[in-house]
Design a protein around this motif. Sequence first.
Motif, PDB file in Angstrom:
ATOM      1  N   ARG A  63      44.691  24.086  43.121  1.00 57.03           N
ATOM      2  CA  ARG A  63      43.876  25.046  42.378  1.00 57.03           C
ATOM      3  C   ARG A  63      43.102  25.860  43.409  1.00 57.03           C
ATOM      4  O   ARG A  63      42.018  25.473  43.828  1.00 57.03           O
ATOM      5  N   CYS A  64      43.692  26.962  43.850  1.00 57.65           N
ATOM      6  CA  CYS A  64      43.049  27.745  44.920  1.00 57.65           C
ATOM      7  C   CYS A  64      42.880  29.213  44.531  1.00 57.65           C
ATOM      8  O   CYS A  64      42.691  30.061  45.383  1.00 57.65           O
ATOM      9  N   GLU A  65      42.945  29.495  43.235  1.00 54.87           N
ATOM     10  CA  GLU A  65      42.816  30.875  42.791  1.00 54.87           C
ATOM     11  C   GLU A  65      41.422  31.420  43.078  1.00 54.87           C
ATOM     12  O   GLU A  65      40.436  30.738  42.865  1.00 54.87           O
ATOM     13  N   SER A  83      42.209  43.639  43.222  1.00 58.66           N
ATOM     14  CA  SER A  83      43.341  44.449  43.691  1.00 58.66           C
ATOM     15  C   SER A  83      44.679  43.861  43.255  1.00 58.66           C
ATOM     16  O   SER A  83      45.706  44.525  43.332  1.00 58.66           O
ATOM     17  N   ASN A  84      44.684  42.626  42.782  1.00 52.75           N
ATOM     18  CA  ASN A  84      45.907  41.971  42.336  1.00 52.75           C
ATOM     19  C   ASN A  84      46.095  42.257  40.845  1.00 52.75           C
ATOM     20  O   ASN A  84      45.148  42.127  40.074  1.00 52.75           O
ATOM     21  N   CYS A 140      47.200  40.597  38.425  1.00 54.31           N
ATOM     22  CA  CYS A 140      46.810  39.521  37.502  1.00 54.31           C
ATOM     23  C   CYS A 140      45.335  39.144  37.643  1.00 54.31           C
ATOM     24  O   CYS A 140      44.846  38.279  36.923  1.00 54.31           O
ATOM     25  N   GLY A 141      44.613  39.790  38.565  1.00 57.64           N
ATOM     26  CA  GLY A 141      43.184  39.574  38.700  1.00 57.64           C
ATOM     27  C   GLY A 141      42.761  38.434  39.606  1.00 57.64           C
ATOM     28  O   GLY A 141      41.580  38.225  39.805  1.00 57.64           O
ATOM     29  N   VAL A 142      43.724  37.662  40.101  1.00 54.79           N
ATOM     30  CA  VAL A 142      43.392  36.563  41.016  1.00 54.79           C
ATOM     31  C   VAL A 142      44.380  36.547  42.171  1.00 54.79           C
ATOM     32  O   VAL A 142      45.482  37.079  42.077  1.00 54.79           O
ATOM     33  N   SER A 143      43.958  35.930  43.263  1.00 57.54           N
ATOM     34  CA  SER A 143      44.833  35.704  44.401  1.00 57.54           C
ATOM     35  C   SER A 143      45.068  34.208  44.507  1.00 57.54           C
ATOM     36  O   SER A 143      44.140  33.415  44.335  1.00 57.54           O
ATOM     37  N   CYS A 144      46.295  33.816  44.771  1.00 63.40           N
ATOM     38  CA  CYS A 144      46.633  32.403  44.962  1.00 63.40           C
ATOM     39  C   CYS A 144      46.918  32.122  46.425  1.00 63.40           C
ATOM     40  O   CYS A 144      47.496  31.090  46.773  1.00 63.40           O
TER      41      CYS A 144
END
Length: 185
Positions: free
Chosen positions: A127-129, A134-135, A137-141
């Motif tokens: 779980r590193c979101e 800028s992405n 989907c609103g999150v970076s993984c």
Amino acid sequence: RDALLAPPPPRSRKATRCFSNCSRLPTMSIDVTGQCLCGKVKFAAKGDPMMSCLCHCRACSRAVGMSPVHLLGVGTDSFSYTEGADDVEVVQGMGKMEHVYCKSCHGMVEQHPKGAGFVALLPATFRCETPDSSNPCGVSCKLPAELVPNIHINYENRHYDWNDDLPKFVGFPGSAKLKNDGTPA
């Protein structure tokens, strides 16, 4: 299942020796959580990782369905199930490998050589979101830099050559080194 809930076995000298040569792994401590696909099985890993690698062995590749597999090795004393320990199934893999899956979604949670004293986690399950506008989907993984793989292991089993600067080993660190094309370094 009972073996998963029992106190961890002492770290194997062989496993420790295999990973003691991972000098490129930064000295650090991790504190990560992860889960299977459906979220029924959750885990935590806290402590000093033994390795972060791309594994090309057939056991890992067949268990996950791709090659290489990014693995983060931690001692069994650094790993615990936080939810769903009763919902895991241990599947005997090739040789001494055991692969642990969620009974509901069949997502892999971890794997380990039987009795080795460490577990290999798949960082894709962490779980590193983090929020990232800028992405799309609103999150970076994206994994933190310290969790990015820093070696290739079992490179002789690769499906194709990897043209990167990471060290490549026939087996584990301490075994023969290979060039990107698989010839001896």
